[in-house]
Design a protein around this motif. Sequence first.
Motif, PDB file in Angstrom:
ATOM      1  N   ARG A 218       0.830  -1.209   0.000  1.00  0.00           N
ATOM      2  CA  ARG A 218       0.000   0.000   0.000  1.00  0.00           C
ATOM      3  C   ARG A 218       0.864   1.258   0.000  1.00  0.00           C
ATOM      4  NH1 ARG A 218      -3.462  -2.904   3.991  1.00  0.00           N
ATOM      5  NH2 ARG A 218      -5.338  -3.578   2.865  1.00  0.00           N
ATOM      6  N   TYR A 219       2.003   1.185   0.648  1.00  0.00           N
ATOM      7  CA  TYR A 219       2.898   2.345   0.717  1.00  0.00           C
ATOM      8  C   TYR A 219       3.677   2.538  -0.581  1.00  0.00           C
ATOM      9  CZ  TYR A 219       6.498   5.516   2.485  1.00  0.00           C
ATOM     10  OH  TYR A 219       7.330   6.588   2.665  1.00  0.00           O
ATOM     11  N   HIS A 220       4.068   1.431  -1.234  1.00  0.00           N
ATOM     12  CA  HIS A 220       4.966   1.516  -2.390  1.00  0.00           C
ATOM     13  C   HIS A 220       4.266   1.366  -3.735  1.00  0.00           C
ATOM     14  CE1 HIS A 220       8.800   1.609  -0.207  1.00  0.00           C
ATOM     15  NE2 HIS A 220       8.260   0.764   0.648  1.00  0.00           N
ATOM     16  N   SER A 221       2.960   1.150  -3.754  1.00  0.00           N
ATOM     17  CA  SER A 221       2.270   0.905  -5.020  1.00  0.00           C
ATOM     18  C   SER A 221       0.926   1.622  -5.040  1.00  0.00           C
ATOM     19  CB  SER A 221       2.067  -0.598  -5.230  1.00  0.00           C
ATOM     20  OG  SER A 221       1.189  -0.854  -6.295  1.00  0.00           O
ATOM     21  N   ALA A 222       0.438   1.882  -6.268  1.00  0.00           N
ATOM     22  CA  ALA A 222      -0.874   2.524  -6.430  1.00  0.00           C
ATOM     23  C   ALA A 222      -2.006   1.503  -6.448  1.00  0.00           C
ATOM     24  CB  ALA A 222      -0.894   3.323  -7.738  1.00  0.00           C
ATOM     25  N   ALA A 223      -1.672   0.215  -6.375  1.00  0.00           N
ATOM     26  CA  ALA A 223      -2.698  -0.829  -6.457  1.00  0.00           C
ATOM     27  C   ALA A 223      -3.584  -0.847  -5.210  1.00  0.00           C
ATOM     28  CB  ALA A 223      -2.045  -2.198  -6.630  1.00  0.00           C
ATOM     29  N   ARG A 224      -4.812  -1.335  -5.390  1.00  0.00           N
ATOM     30  CA  ARG A 224      -5.735  -1.520  -4.268  1.00  0.00           C
ATOM     31  C   ARG A 224      -5.475  -2.903  -3.676  1.00  0.00           C
ATOM     32  NH1 ARG A 224     -11.639  -2.977  -4.111  1.00  0.00           N
ATOM     33  NH2 ARG A 224     -11.501  -3.196  -6.369  1.00  0.00           N
ATOM     34  N   VAL A 225      -4.946  -2.943  -2.470  1.00  0.00           N
ATOM     35  CA  VAL A 225      -4.569  -4.206  -1.830  1.00  0.00           C
ATOM     36  C   VAL A 225      -5.771  -4.789  -1.096  1.00  0.00           C
ATOM     37  CG1 VAL A 225      -3.010  -5.321  -0.189  1.00  0.00           C
ATOM     38  CG2 VAL A 225      -2.199  -3.385  -1.570  1.00  0.00           C
ATOM     39  N   ILE A 226      -6.064  -6.056  -1.378  1.00  0.00           N
ATOM     40  CA  ILE A 226      -7.189  -6.742  -0.731  1.00  0.00           C
ATOM     41  C   ILE A 226      -6.658  -7.989  -0.035  1.00  0.00           C
ATOM     42  CG2 ILE A 226      -9.362  -7.972  -1.095  1.00  0.00           C
ATOM     43  CD1 ILE A 226      -9.873  -6.148  -3.470  1.00  0.00           C
ATOM     44  N   GLN A 227      -6.867  -8.049   1.286  1.00  0.00           N
ATOM     45  CA  GLN A 227      -6.485  -9.234   2.047  1.00  0.00           C
ATOM     46  C   GLN A 227      -7.636 -10.229   2.053  1.00  0.00           C
ATOM     47  OE1 GLN A 227      -4.701  -6.606   5.453  1.00  0.00           O
ATOM     48  NE2 GLN A 227      -4.079  -8.724   5.788  1.00  0.00           N
ATOM     49  N   VAL A 228      -7.367 -11.412   1.557  1.00  0.00           N
ATOM     50  CA  VAL A 228      -8.391 -12.452   1.472  1.00  0.00           C
ATOM     51  C   VAL A 228      -8.403 -13.203   2.796  1.00  0.00           C
ATOM     52  CG1 VAL A 228      -9.226 -14.424   0.170  1.00  0.00           C
ATOM     53  CG2 VAL A 228      -7.947 -12.621  -0.997  1.00  0.00           C
ATOM     54  N   LYS A 229      -9.346 -12.841   3.672  1.00  0.00           N
ATOM     55  CA  LYS A 229      -9.402 -13.426   5.013  1.00  0.00           C
ATOM     56  C   LYS A 229     -10.392 -14.570   5.117  1.00  0.00           C
ATOM     57  CE  LYS A 229      -8.079  -9.089   7.228  1.00  0.00           C
ATOM     58  NZ  LYS A 229      -8.429  -8.055   8.229  1.00  0.00           N
ATOM     59  N   ASP A 230     -11.368 -14.598   4.235  1.00  0.00           N
ATOM     60  CA  ASP A 230     -12.359 -15.667   4.275  1.00  0.00           C
ATOM     61  C   ASP A 230     -12.836 -15.931   2.853  1.00  0.00           C
ATOM     62  OD1 ASP A 230     -13.914 -13.469   3.706  1.00  0.00           O
ATOM     63  OD2 ASP A 230     -14.683 -13.284   5.741  1.00  0.00           O
ATOM     64  N   GLY A 231     -13.836 -16.799   2.734  1.00  0.00           N
ATOM     65  CA  GLY A 231     -14.357 -17.129   1.415  1.00  0.00           C
ATOM     66  C   GLY A 231     -13.328 -17.830   0.547  1.00  0.00           C
ATOM     67  N   LEU A 232     -12.567 -18.733   1.169  1.00  0.00           N
ATOM     68  CA  LEU A 232     -11.504 -19.386   0.415  1.00  0.00           C
ATOM     69  C   LEU A 232     -12.052 -20.226  -0.731  1.00  0.00           C
ATOM     70  CD1 LEU A 232      -9.076 -20.535   3.249  1.00  0.00           C
ATOM     71  CD2 LEU A 232      -9.231 -18.353   2.074  1.00  0.00           C
ATOM     72  N   ALA A 233     -13.262 -20.759  -0.553  1.00  0.00           N
ATOM     73  CA  ALA A 233     -13.822 -21.605  -1.608  1.00  0.00           C
ATOM     74  C   ALA A 233     -14.099 -20.797  -2.875  1.00  0.00           C
ATOM     75  CB  ALA A 233     -15.114 -22.262  -1.110  1.00  0.00           C
ATOM     76  N   SER A 234     -14.412 -19.509  -2.717  1.00  0.00           N
ATOM     77  CA  SER A 234     -14.712 -18.682  -3.884  1.00  0.00           C
ATOM     78  C   SER A 234     -13.462 -18.053  -4.473  1.00  0.00           C
ATOM     79  CB  SER A 234     -15.681 -17.569  -3.495  1.00  0.00           C
ATOM     80  OG  SER A 234     -15.038 -16.637  -2.638  1.00  0.00           O
TER      81      SER A 234
END
Length: 292
Positions: A218-234
Amino acid sequence: MTSVQAVNEGEALESQKRFGASSFSKALIGLGACVLGGNVVMSSDRIFDILQERVFRYRFLEEERMMAESASGLQLWLWVLGGGAIVVLVAVAAKMVFERRSEFAHSIGSEGCSALLGALCYAIMILVFEPGNPEMWLLGLPFIFLSLVLLVGDFFKEKIWFMAMLLCGTNYLGGISLLRDEKNDYHFVTSELVRKEALEGDVYLVGRINMVHARFVRYHSAARVIQVKDGLASGNLELISQQISHGGRVFAHQSYCKLFENAEEFLEKNGFILLPSSEGQAGYEILLFPQV
């Protein structure tokens, strides 16, 4: 991995973090790593596997692992010898404290007792919550070192320079020297693809236990960072599909891929391609299968 399996595994990992008999051994590891700079032990495949798979399954140790990969066997053994010497000195000092225990209550005074009580309370708190994490012990080091001075200051009076050299040497060999090269920086190496190519609005998927890496990107890139915490099946497939269909790009970190037994096969079944970077561990990009 199904969602039920993910929940069961999550509950198992959480149970390992709770206070129990193993907390004392974890505390020795955490405090030892904090005082002696023990990252160099991760250069041993066997030690890494034991710590990651048996002792600290709830922690993400790949960062320490990559940091220590360039360490030589000689460096590891020099660290072991230095650390062993410190342990022997502390053990001898502790024996002296025990033998003269009746004298200490009078010699350290009320201020000394307060410092010892502070160190003890802090140690109990860490022991209950997360004893194996060196970062948790870091804030308590002033209390701990002050307590050592109060208890065994007389013993180390003539050995203080020797002890200081041992502490500096083990910390340099066990941690500081491993940070000299960027190729040992896990977050720098494994985020190279997204840092170089991501534009604002692009998505970067990170596994649920890799919070430090998420903050780094998040600090070094313009990308939107998403942490996948659940919904592993999807696997967040709907999000991936929407992002690509709107002209955006989706990047993935290796911690996201490790959420699945076979991430490439899982994504392929759902119409996606997992394209690894040409730069080794630099990351992945997720693409749609070409439409025919």
